[in-house]
Design a protein around this motif. Sequence first.
Motif, PDB file in Angstrom:
ATOM      1  N   ALA A  17       0.839  -1.197   0.000  1.00 20.26           N
ATOM      2  CA  ALA A  17       0.000   0.000   0.000  1.00 20.26           C
ATOM      3  C   ALA A  17       0.875   1.249   0.000  1.00 20.26           C
ATOM      4  O   ALA A  17       0.579   2.230  -0.682  1.00 20.26           O
ATOM      5  N   ALA A  20       2.044   1.830  -3.431  1.00 16.36           N
ATOM      6  CA  ALA A  20       0.969   2.297  -4.306  1.00 16.36           C
ATOM      7  C   ALA A  20       0.595   3.747  -4.017  1.00 16.36           C
ATOM      8  O   ALA A  20       0.301   4.511  -4.940  1.00 16.36           O
ATOM      9  N   PHE A  61      -6.555  -2.545  -5.817  1.00 15.81           N
ATOM     10  CA  PHE A  61      -5.421  -2.896  -4.966  1.00 15.81           C
ATOM     11  C   PHE A  61      -5.679  -4.211  -4.234  1.00 15.81           C
ATOM     12  O   PHE A  61      -4.844  -5.103  -4.235  1.00 15.81           O
TER      13      PHE A  61
END
Length: 68
Positions: A17, A20, A61
């Motif tokens: 995460a 990203a 995601f």
Amino acid sequence: MNNDIAEGKWKQMIGKAKAAWGELTDDELTKAEGRADKLAGLIQERYGRTRDEAVREVRRFFDSNRDI
């Protein structure tokens, strides 16, 4: 990905995460607890996305990280 699954694996997913959404802090990601709605809200605020855009990003995601 189901929110319960994401919450259970969230500690493992935080690194991905962070890659990203690099503008989110470790503290923010930890507080999100793998909850899609919290994460989408953070992305919406930090990146200026619409709610729908943020939700789609989070969904993609979680879907791309099912193997964790």
